[in-house]
Design a protein around this motif. Structure first.
Motif, PDB file in Angstrom:
ATOM      1  N   GLN A  65       1.042  -1.346   0.016  1.00  0.00           N
ATOM      2  CA  GLN A  65       0.214  -0.136   0.828  1.00  0.00           C
ATOM      3  C   GLN A  65       0.790   1.146  -0.201  1.00  0.00           C
ATOM      4  O   GLN A  65       0.931   2.559  -0.660  1.00  0.00           O
ATOM      5  CB  GLN A  65      -0.458   0.094   1.145  1.00  0.00           C
ATOM      6  CG  GLN A  65      -2.000  -1.157   1.029  1.00  0.00           C
ATOM      7  CD  GLN A  65      -2.730  -1.079   0.220  1.00  0.00           C
ATOM      8  OE1 GLN A  65      -3.555  -0.422   0.051  1.00  0.00           O
ATOM      9  NE2 GLN A  65      -3.480  -1.750  -0.567  1.00  0.00           N
ATOM     10  N   VAL A  66       2.049   1.337   0.801  1.00  0.00           N
ATOM     11  CA  VAL A  66       2.931   2.270   0.699  1.00  0.00           C
ATOM     12  C   VAL A  66       3.248   2.646  -0.428  1.00  0.00           C
ATOM     13  O   VAL A  66       3.602   4.059  -0.695  1.00  0.00           O
ATOM     14  CB  VAL A  66       3.918   2.191   1.864  1.00  0.00           C
ATOM     15  CG1 VAL A  66       5.210   2.242   1.456  1.00  0.00           C
ATOM     16  CG2 VAL A  66       3.193   1.589   3.084  1.00  0.00           C
ATOM     17  N   LEU A  67       3.755   1.798  -1.387  1.00  0.00           N
ATOM     18  CA  LEU A  67       4.634   1.805  -2.599  1.00  0.00           C
ATOM     19  C   LEU A  67       3.249   2.268  -3.614  1.00  0.00           C
ATOM     20  O   LEU A  67       3.898   3.088  -4.154  1.00  0.00           O
ATOM     21  CB  LEU A  67       4.648   0.381  -3.338  1.00  0.00           C
ATOM     22  CG  LEU A  67       6.097  -0.527  -2.610  1.00  0.00           C
ATOM     23  CD1 LEU A  67       6.337  -1.394  -2.945  1.00  0.00           C
ATOM     24  CD2 LEU A  67       7.465   0.899  -3.263  1.00  0.00           C
ATOM     25  N   LEU A  68       1.865   1.730  -3.830  1.00  0.00           N
ATOM     26  CA  LEU A  68       1.050   2.425  -3.993  1.00  0.00           C
ATOM     27  C   LEU A  68       0.383   3.241  -3.737  1.00  0.00           C
ATOM     28  O   LEU A  68       0.014   4.187  -5.101  1.00  0.00           O
ATOM     29  CB  LEU A  68      -0.205   1.416  -4.625  1.00  0.00           C
ATOM     30  CG  LEU A  68       0.448   0.660  -5.175  1.00  0.00           C
ATOM     31  CD1 LEU A  68      -1.584  -0.497  -4.551  1.00  0.00           C
ATOM     32  CD2 LEU A  68      -0.316   0.495  -6.417  1.00  0.00           C
ATOM     33  N   GLY A  69       0.837   4.416  -2.843  1.00  0.00           N
ATOM     34  CA  GLY A  69       0.050   5.116  -1.971  1.00  0.00           C
ATOM     35  C   GLY A  69       0.452   6.242  -2.601  1.00  0.00           C
ATOM     36  O   GLY A  69      -0.091   7.161  -2.270  1.00  0.00           O
ATOM     37  N   GLY A  70       1.634   6.602  -2.967  1.00  0.00           N
ATOM     38  CA  GLY A  70       1.802   8.627  -2.823  1.00  0.00           C
ATOM     39  C   GLY A  70       1.956   8.891  -4.314  1.00  0.00           C
ATOM     40  O   GLY A  70       1.934   9.828  -4.275  1.00  0.00           O
ATOM     41  N   ARG A  71       1.126   7.874  -5.709  1.00  0.00           N
ATOM     42  CA  ARG A  71       1.251   8.261  -6.673  1.00  0.00           C
ATOM     43  C   ARG A  71       0.220   9.578  -6.903  1.00  0.00           C
ATOM     44  O   ARG A  71       0.184  10.434  -7.223  1.00  0.00           O
ATOM     45  CB  ARG A  71       1.051   7.633  -7.529  1.00  0.00           C
ATOM     46  CG  ARG A  71       1.033   8.673  -9.006  1.00  0.00           C
ATOM     47  CD  ARG A  71       0.889   6.814 -10.110  1.00  0.00           C
ATOM     48  NE  ARG A  71       1.926   6.565 -10.077  1.00  0.00           N
ATOM     49  CZ  ARG A  71       2.892   5.574 -11.224  1.00  0.00           C
ATOM     50  NH1 ARG A  71       0.995   4.853 -12.013  1.00  0.00           N
ATOM     51  NH2 ARG A  71       3.053   5.374 -11.695  1.00  0.00           N
ATOM     52  N   THR A  72      -0.975   9.616  -6.166  1.00  0.00           N
ATOM     53  CA  THR A  72      -2.771  10.946  -6.429  1.00  0.00           C
ATOM     54  C   THR A  72      -1.992  11.733  -5.547  1.00  0.00           C
ATOM     55  O   THR A  72      -1.770  12.406  -6.083  1.00  0.00           O
ATOM     56  CB  THR A  72      -3.837   9.542  -5.477  1.00  0.00           C
ATOM     57  OG1 THR A  72      -3.201   9.094  -3.923  1.00  0.00           O
ATOM     58  CG2 THR A  72      -4.545   8.346  -6.271  1.00  0.00           C
ATOM     59  N   VAL A  73      -1.225  11.616  -4.017  1.00  0.00           N
ATOM     60  CA  VAL A  73      -0.992  12.946  -3.680  1.00  0.00           C
ATOM     61  C   VAL A  73       0.180  13.536  -4.578  1.00  0.00           C
ATOM     62  O   VAL A  73      -0.299  14.857  -4.834  1.00  0.00           O
ATOM     63  CB  VAL A  73      -0.289  12.301  -2.225  1.00  0.00           C
ATOM     64  CG1 VAL A  73       0.189  13.831  -1.782  1.00  0.00           C
ATOM     65  CG2 VAL A  73      -1.000  11.467  -1.630  1.00  0.00           C
ATOM     66  N   VAL A  74       0.570  13.405  -4.891  1.00  0.00           N
ATOM     67  CA  VAL A  74       1.972  13.715  -6.298  1.00  0.00           C
ATOM     68  C   VAL A  74       1.733  14.597  -7.111  1.00  0.00           C
ATOM     69  O   VAL A  74       1.495  15.840  -7.591  1.00  0.00           O
ATOM     70  CB  VAL A  74       2.736  13.260  -5.855  1.00  0.00           C
ATOM     71  CG1 VAL A  74       3.635  14.002  -6.986  1.00  0.00           C
ATOM     72  CG2 VAL A  74       3.599  13.046  -4.932  1.00  0.00           C
ATOM     73  N   LEU A  75       0.502  13.759  -7.729  1.00  0.00           N
ATOM     74  CA  LEU A  75       0.138  13.877  -9.108  1.00  0.00           C
ATOM     75  C   LEU A  75      -1.481  15.200  -9.212  1.00  0.00           C
ATOM     76  O   LEU A  75      -1.304  15.634  -9.611  1.00  0.00           O
ATOM     77  CB  LEU A  75      -0.694  12.773 -10.161  1.00  0.00           C
ATOM     78  CG  LEU A  75       0.570  11.984 -10.444  1.00  0.00           C
ATOM     79  CD1 LEU A  75       0.015  10.435 -11.410  1.00  0.00           C
ATOM     80  CD2 LEU A  75       1.856  12.658 -11.170  1.00  0.00           C
ATOM     81  N   THR A  76      -1.537  15.031  -7.897  1.00  0.00           N
ATOM     82  CA  THR A  76      -3.524  15.811  -7.351  1.00  0.00           C
ATOM     83  C   THR A  76      -2.459  16.893  -7.353  1.00  0.00           C
ATOM     84  O   THR A  76      -3.174  17.876  -7.737  1.00  0.00           O
ATOM     85  CB  THR A  76      -4.175  15.040  -6.542  1.00  0.00           C
ATOM     86  OG1 THR A  76      -4.486  13.582  -6.941  1.00  0.00           O
ATOM     87  CG2 THR A  76      -5.646  15.994  -6.467  1.00  0.00           C
ATOM     88  N   ALA A  77      -1.316  16.775  -6.693  1.00  0.00           N
ATOM     89  CA  ALA A  77      -1.614  18.610  -6.155  1.00  0.00           C
ATOM     90  C   ALA A  77      -0.560  18.866  -7.297  1.00  0.00           C
ATOM     91  O   ALA A  77      -1.291  20.297  -7.261  1.00  0.00           O
ATOM     92  CB  ALA A  77       0.092  18.645  -4.913  1.00  0.00           C
ATOM     93  N   LEU A  78       0.227  18.694  -8.092  1.00  0.00           N
ATOM     94  CA  LEU A  78       0.926  18.751  -9.328  1.00  0.00           C
ATOM     95  C   LEU A  78       0.199  19.793 -10.144  1.00  0.00           C
ATOM     96  O   LEU A  78      -0.040  20.495 -10.620  1.00  0.00           O
ATOM     97  CB  LEU A  78       1.958  17.859 -10.019  1.00  0.00           C
ATOM     98  CG  LEU A  78       2.802  17.426  -9.175  1.00  0.00           C
ATOM     99  CD1 LEU A  78       4.239  16.719 -10.234  1.00  0.00           C
ATOM    100  CD2 LEU A  78       4.179  19.367  -9.331  1.00  0.00           C
ATOM    101  N   ALA A  79      -0.865  18.519 -10.162  1.00  0.00           N
ATOM    102  CA  ALA A  79      -1.973  19.197 -11.255  1.00  0.00           C
ATOM    103  C   ALA A  79      -2.874  20.039 -11.230  1.00  0.00           C
ATOM    104  O   ALA A  79      -3.002  21.193 -11.749  1.00  0.00           O
ATOM    105  CB  ALA A  79      -2.969  17.637 -11.849  1.00  0.00           C
ATOM    106  N   ALA A  80      -2.659  20.074 -10.132  1.00  0.00           N
ATOM    107  CA  ALA A  80      -3.539  21.506  -8.549  1.00  0.00           C
ATOM    108  C   ALA A  80      -2.990  22.584  -9.082  1.00  0.00           C
ATOM    109  O   ALA A  80      -3.419  23.485  -9.145  1.00  0.00           O
ATOM    110  CB  ALA A  80      -4.099  21.277  -7.397  1.00  0.00           C
TER     111      ALA A  80
END
Lengths: 271, 319
Positions: A65-80
C-alpha cells in the motif's frame, strides 16, 4: 560570515532538502511499478507473517500500500498547481496590462470576494453535495488557489508594466502578445517561481488533508493520507500502518518547502 | 496620515467585507441549486425510498421557487434560524450551539499561546541572527510550517501517548467539558499551534532583523540607548504590522486545523459536526456551519486589515 562558509551552508541546505524529498517522491512515482500483485488478504492489523510492515485494516500488505499510495497525492498536487496558474496567469496579466479600469474590476473583484472563503471549508462544502474524484479534488484545490495566485501575478506584472520599457514597446507598435508574454511574462518569472514553491507546499497540504478527511478518495483507496486515517483504529496493535505513511507525508511536504527555499535563495534575494 | 484617508480606507474595506458576506451566503445557497436533477433524490443517496425523498423535499421546501427559499433562508440567518437538519429534524442552530464550546476553547487557547510563542521565537532568532540559535529556529520553523496537522498529530500521538503514555491519545469519554481534563487538551493545542507559530515567528524574525539593521536603530545605539530598549520599543513595533495581518490569515489555517484536530482527537466541536453532516449529506447543517465559519473569517480579516493599516499607514493594503 565569509563567502565560502555561506556557500557551503547553502549547499548543505540544498542537499538536505533534496535528500528529504527524494525518498517520498521516488516512492510515489516509481512505487507503483514495484508494487506487483496485491496477493491474498490476510488478517487485519497483524505483524509478521511474511508482511514486512504488517497488514492494514482490511488485511492488505502495508508495504504494498505504501508503494501504491504516493502517486495520487503527488500527481493531484502537481495538477492542481498547474491548473491554478493556467487560470491565474492570463487573468493577472490581462488585468495588469489593460488600460480599462472596468475590465480589471470585472476580472479581479470576484476573486477578492472568493478569497474570503476558507479553503478547506469550500472543499468540504462541495464534497457534501457532489462526490468528487481525484480529478474533482484537483479542480477544487486549483480553484481555491486561483484568487491568491492571480493577485500575485497582477501585482508583479503591474510593477513591470509601469516601466518605461513597456511604454516604449507599446509606442513601437509591438503586439499585445509580445509585450505580455515576451517582456512582462519573462520579467516576472522569478516572482512566479518563488510563489509556485510556496503554492505547491500549500497544495500538498490541502490535497493530503482533504484525502485524510475522505474528500476525493474511496474509503479504501491506496493513498498515504487515507492509510493514516483508516489505520488509526489499529494504532495500538500495528503502528507501522499509520507511522510509515505519516512520515512519508511529513518528508514530502517538509522536503518540498526546504528545497524551494534553498533554490530560490540562490537565484534571488541574496547575492 | 489624515483621518479622512483612514476613514475612506475603512469605508472601502467595510464595503468589501459586506460584499464578501453576501457572496458567502449566496455561494453556500447556490450549492443546493447546483445539485444535478432532483435535489431531494440526489440527497437521499443510498436510501432512495419515496418517504425519505418526500421528507427531504418538505424539510428544504424544494417545491417552492429558489428565490423564495433564498429569501426565507437569508432572512432567518441574522436571527440565528438556520433551518432544520435532514437526518434528525433538530434545528441547525442547536447543532451549532452544542459544538461551539469545545471549538471556542481550542481556538482561544491556541491564540492565547500563539502570540507569545510566535513573537518569542521570532525575537529570539532575530537577536542571534546568523548564529546557531537562529539557524536552528529558522530551519525548524521552515520545516514544520509545511507539515499537515493530521500527519504531525498522528506521529505525536504515537510517540507521546502510546509509547511514552504521558498524555491521553484522544478526548474520547470527556464529553464537551474539556477544561476539566487539561491533559487531553495538550496534544490538540500543540498540533493546532504548529503551523501558525512557524509562520508568525518567521515574519517577526524578518521584521526584527530589518528593523535592527535600520539607520534609526543604529542611531539609537549611538546615543547609548540600552540594547533591550532598542529591541523592544524601537524595533519590535515595526515588525508588528506584517505579523498582525498574518495573525488574521491564520484564522483560515486555524479553521482547517480545528476540523482536522477535532477529527483526529475525537473532540465534539463544530468541526466534528461539520464532518458528520458532510458524510451524511445533511445539507442544511453544512450550510449553516459554512455561513458561520465564512462570516467569522470575513469579519476577522476585516479587523486585521484595519489594524494593519493603522500600524503602517504608508503600506498599501489591498482593499
Amino acid at each position: 560570515m565569509t563567502d565560502t562558509k555561506s556557500l557551503r551552508r547553502h549547499t548543505g541546505r540544498l542537499s538536505l532538502g533534496l535528500a528529504i524529498v527524494a525518498v517520498p517522491l521516488l516512492l510515489a512515482l516509481l512505487g507503483p511499478l514495484f508494487a506487483g500483485d496485491p496477493g491474498p488478504r490476510a488478517v487485519s492489523f497483524t505483524l509478521g507473517g511474511g508482511h514486512w510492515l504488517g497488514t492494514d485494516f482490511v488485511g492488505r500488505d502495508v508495504w504494498g500500500q505504501v508503494l501504491l499510495g504516493g502517486r495520487t497525492v503527488v500527481l493531484t498536487a502537481l495538477a492542481a498547481t498547474a491548473l491554478a496558474y493556467l487560470v491565474a496567469l492570463p487573468v493577472g496579466l490581462v488585468s495588469a496590462l489593460t488600460h480599462l479600469r472596468r475590465l480589471e474590476d470585472v476580472l479581479m473583484r470576484p476573486l477578492d470576494v472568493l478569497l474570503a472563503v476558507p479553503s478547506l471549508l469550500l472543499i468540504l462544502l462541495v464534497a457534501s453535495v457532489f462526490s468528487p474524484g481525484a480529478a474533482g479534488l484537483a479542480l477544487l484545490v486549483a480553484l481555491v488557489n486561483v484568487p491568491d495566485a492571480a493577485r500575485i501575478v497582477r501585482a508583479a506584472a503591474g510593477e513591470v508594466a509601469a516601466r518605461p520599457a513597456v511604454e516604449a514597446l507599446r509606442m513601437q507598435g509591438e503586439t499585445w502578445w509580445r509585450i505580455a508574454v515576451g517582456h512582462v511574462g519573462r520579467s516576472i518569472l522569478r516572482t512566479l517561481a518563488a510563489d509556485a514553491g510556496i503554492r505547491l507546499t500549500g497544495v500538498l497540504y490541502l490535497v493530503s488533508t482533504a484525502a485524510f478527511l475522505g474528500v476525493g478518495v474511496a474509503p479504501d483507496a491506496s493513498d498515504w493520507a487515507v492509510m493514516v486515517d483508516r489505520n488509526r483504529t489499529g494504532l495500538f496493535v500495528q503502528p507501522w500502518a499509520v507511522v510509515v505513511p505519516a512520515l512519508l507525508i511529513v518528508a514530502l511536504t517538509t522536503g518540498t518547502n526546504l528545497l524551494f527555499d534553498a533554490v530560490l535563495e540562490k537565484k534571488g534575494r541574496r547575492p | 496620515m489624515t483621518v479622512g484617508g483612514l476613514r475612506s480606507f475603512v469605508a472601502r474595506r467595510l464595503l468589501l467585507g459586506a460584499a464578501q458576506t453576501v457572496a458567502v451566503v449566496l455561494l453556500v445557497f447556490a450549492l443546493t441549486e447546483a445539485l444535478p436533477g432532483d435535489a431531494a433524490v440526489a440527497l437521499a443517496g443510498d436510501q432512495p425510498d419515496p418517504a425519505r425523498i418526500a421528507a427531504i423535499r418538505e424539510a428544504m421546501h424544494l417545491d417552492r421557487p429558489w428565490y423564495e427559499r433564498l429569501g426565507d433562508w437569508a432572512a432567518g440567518l441574522p436571527q440565528g434560524d438556520f433551518g432544520t437538519s435532514l437526518t434528525s429534524g433538530r434545528p441547525v442552530g442547536q447543532y451549532i450551539a452544542d459544538g461551539f464550546g469545545p471549538t471556542l476553547l481550542l481556538a482561544a487557547l491556541t491564540l492565547a499561546l500563539l502570540v507569545p510563542a510566535g513573537f518569542g521565537l521570532g525575537v529570539l532568532a532575530a537577536r542571534h541572527e546568523g548564529r546557531l540559535v537562529d539557524r536552528l529556529v529558522s530551519s525548524v520553523t521552515l520545516a514544520v510550517y509545511a507539515v499537515p496537522e493530521f500527519a504531525l498529530g498522528v506521529l505525536l500521538v504515537t510517540v507521546l501517548a502510546l509509547k511514552l503514555a504521558w498524555l491521553p491519545p484522544t478526548a474520547v469519554g470527556y464529553g464537551t467539558d474539556l477544561l476539566a481534563h487539561p491533559a487531553a487538551l495538550v496534544l490538540p493545542v500543540l498540533v493546532l499551534l504548529s503551523r501558525p507559530v512557524c509562520s508568525l515567528s518567521r515574519l517577526v524574525r524578518a521584521g526584527m532583523v530589518d528593523a535592527l539593521a535600520s539607520p534609526y536603530a543604529a542611531h539609537a545605539r549611538r546615543y547609548g540607548v540600552p540594547g533591550a530598549r532598542v529591541r523592544y520599543t524601537h524595533a519590535l513595533p515595526n515588525a508588528l504590522a506584517p505579523a498582525a495581518q498574518q495573525l488574521a490569515r491564520t484564522v483560515d489555517w486555524l479553521l482547517c486545523g480545528v476540523i482536522v484536530v477535532e477529527a483526529l482527537f475525537v473532540i465534539p466541536g463544530l468541526g466534528t459536526v461539520l464532518l458528520n453532516a458532510v458524510a451524511e449529506r445533511d445539507v442544511p447543517v453544512v450550510q449553516g456551519l459554512a455561513v458561520v465559519f465564512g462570516v467569522l473569517t470575513v469579519v476577522l480579516n476585516l479587523g486585521a486589515d484595519v489594524v494593519a493599516h493603522r500600524l503602517t499607514p504608508r503600506a498599501a493594503v489591498a482593499a
